[in-house]
Design an enzyme around this catalytic site. Structure first.
Site, PDB file in Angstrom:
ATOM      1  N   SER A  50       0.814  -1.219   0.000  1.00  0.00           N
ATOM      2  CA  SER A  50       0.000   0.000   0.000  1.00  0.00           C
ATOM      3  C   SER A  50       0.843   1.264   0.000  1.00  0.00           C
ATOM      4  CB  SER A  50      -0.956  -0.001   1.186  1.00  0.00           C
ATOM      5  OG  SER A  50      -0.224  -0.111   2.359  1.00  0.00           O
ATOM      6  N   THR A 152      -0.499   2.664   4.786  1.00  0.00           N
ATOM      7  CA  THR A 152       0.207   3.937   4.684  1.00  0.00           C
ATOM      8  C   THR A 152       1.309   4.048   5.725  1.00  0.00           C
ATOM      9  OG1 THR A 152      -1.681   5.115   3.821  1.00  0.00           O
ATOM     10  CG2 THR A 152      -0.115   6.426   5.054  1.00  0.00           C
ATOM     11  N   THR A 170       1.863   6.995   0.515  1.00  0.00           N
ATOM     12  CA  THR A 170       0.912   5.903   0.331  1.00  0.00           C
ATOM     13  C   THR A 170       0.553   5.710  -1.144  1.00  0.00           C
ATOM     14  OG1 THR A 170      -1.225   5.043   1.123  1.00  0.00           O
ATOM     15  CG2 THR A 170      -1.170   7.334   0.507  1.00  0.00           C
ATOM     16  N   ARG A 180      -8.709   9.591  -7.564  1.00  0.00           N
ATOM     17  CA  ARG A 180      -9.016   9.807  -6.146  1.00  0.00           C
ATOM     18  C   ARG A 180      -7.746  10.161  -5.371  1.00  0.00           C
ATOM     19  NH1 ARG A 180      -7.188   7.405  -1.063  1.00  0.00           N
ATOM     20  NH2 ARG A 180      -8.904   7.426   0.413  1.00  0.00           N
ATOM     21  N   THR A 203      -3.544   7.149   9.480  1.00  0.00           N
ATOM     22  CA  THR A 203      -3.618   6.042   8.539  1.00  0.00           C
ATOM     23  C   THR A 203      -5.060   5.546   8.554  1.00  0.00           C
ATOM     24  OG1 THR A 203      -2.816   3.820   8.001  1.00  0.00           O
ATOM     25  CG2 THR A 203      -2.862   4.409  10.312  1.00  0.00           C
ATOM     26  N   GLY A 204      -5.474   4.905   7.478  1.00  0.00           N
ATOM     27  CA  GLY A 204      -6.842   4.393   7.428  1.00  0.00           C
ATOM     28  C   GLY A 204      -7.655   5.057   6.333  1.00  0.00           C
TER      29      GLY A 204
HETATM   30  C1  SD4 Z   1      -5.787   6.824   2.033  1.00  0.00           C
HETATM   31  N1  SD4 Z   1      -5.014   6.928   4.321  1.00  0.00           N
HETATM   32  O1  SD4 Z   1      -5.431   7.012   0.878  1.00  0.00           O
HETATM   33  C2  SD4 Z   1      -4.721   6.427   3.022  1.00  0.00           C
HETATM   34  C3  SD4 Z   1      -4.552   4.970   2.899  1.00  0.00           C
HETATM   35  C4  SD4 Z   1      -4.361   4.151   4.067  1.00  0.00           C
HETATM   36  O2  SD4 Z   1      -5.432   2.034   4.076  1.00  0.00           O
HETATM   37  O3  SD4 Z   1      -3.945   4.511   5.136  1.00  0.00           O
HETATM   38  N2  SD4 Z   1      -4.726   2.907   3.717  1.00  0.00           N
HETATM   39  O4  SD4 Z   1      -6.953   6.888   2.404  1.00  0.00           O
END
Ligand code: SD4
Length: 295
Positions: A50, A152, A170, A180, A203-204
């Protein structure tokens, strides 16, 4: 009193990133250079699915990357929706240092990177291409919660002089729409710091972090006297409450890491499973679990 420097990074791949950043700092590198080298380890690792090279592509099979970086003087640089560049965090640093802007996007970011001497390369590994082809069979967009080791990377540094810096990089949410952009390249959302107060990173699910100006809010709570733990917890709870009746709730996961000027640090997430890597003088490099709202 905590001995400096202190480095914290999201997820288990943060260990290798911390290791490299620590080495750089000890060799006299600036905090920004240490961050670029540190998270660059994740970007360059095809097994980290990722971030950077080997990252999972969007719906059209394209790997598109987001990254940002911020220094103690609140200078920032970011790139979003950039393709074909293995180390977007290094390009973000160049945006900070060599342009009058804070963010370059898409084709313009790529042109800038090429003008700075970066090479264009294919970032879609066979493994990630296969995963995409498999995904095409159902073509259902639903983010997967908590793929530990596969997320990330955000890194926060309190350097030897007690100054803060941070970076975030990321490939974003797998199977996202083409074009996006998530929270990770957005200063205030995926990353924020105020050198008088502290630093935070996320993250998330990026959409949820942007809706709530997540990292900026964590730093603001620390300014008001909250510890990194209290600050991360309060903003995670706010995000949870805002999304209780939201269609994203089903797969909502957000985690924050934060560090203050004293070197106190914490992580907190909506759902269990989040953790972060911490490297300090006293105990070396190790993982620290994060508490969760839905534990
Ligand atoms: C996003 N926060 O692009 C990042 C990706 C991530 O699961 O943390 N991934 O939304």
């Amino acid at each position: 009193k905590v001995k400096k420097p202190v480095i914290i990074s999201t997820w288990r791949h943060g260990l290798a990133a911390n290791e490299e950043a620590w080495k750089q700092l000890k060799n006299g590198a600036t905090a920004l250079d240490a961050i670029v080298a540190g998270v660059g380890v994740s970007e360059g690792d095809p097994e980290v699915r990722s971030v950077g090279y080997g990252g999972l592509p969007d719906r059209e099979g394209k790997v598109t990357l987001d990254a940002c970086i911020m220094d103690k003087n609140s200078n920032c640089g970011a790139v979003s929706f950039v393709q074909g560049i293995k180390h977007p965090i290094a390009v973000a640093q160049k945006v900070l240092e060599n342009t009058p802007h804070v963010m370059l996007s898409g084709e313009g970011a790529l042109q800038f990177a090429l003008s700075e001497g970066f090479k264009k390369e294919n970032l879609l590994t066979d493994k990630s291409k296969l995963a995409w082809e498999k995904w095409l069979e159902s073509s259902k967009y639903k983010p997967v919660i908590n793929i530990e080791n596969h997320d990330t990377i955000s890194m926060l540094v309190l350097d030897e002089d007690g100054n803060l810096a941070g970076g975030c990089t990321t490939s974003g949410a797998a199977w996202k729409m083409h074009g996006r952009v998530g929270d990770s390249p957005i200063i205030g959302a995926g990353l924020f710091l105020d050198n008088e107060v502290g630093a935070a990173a996320a993250t998330g699910l990026g959409e949820a972090v942007v809706r709530t100006a997540g990292s900026a809010m964590v730093v603001e709570l620390m300014r008001q006297g909250k510890s990194p733990y209290q600050a991360c917890k309060e903003i995670v709870e706010r995000i949870y409450n805002k999304h209780k009746n939201h269609k994203d709730m089903e797969y909502l996961q957000v985690g924050f890491i934060a560090i203050n000027k004293k070197g106190e640090h914490a992580g907190y997430s909506v759902r269990p499973g989040f953790n972060y890597a911490i490297h300090d003088e006293e105990k070396g490099n190790r993982m620290e679990p994060a508490d969760a709202k839905m534990a």
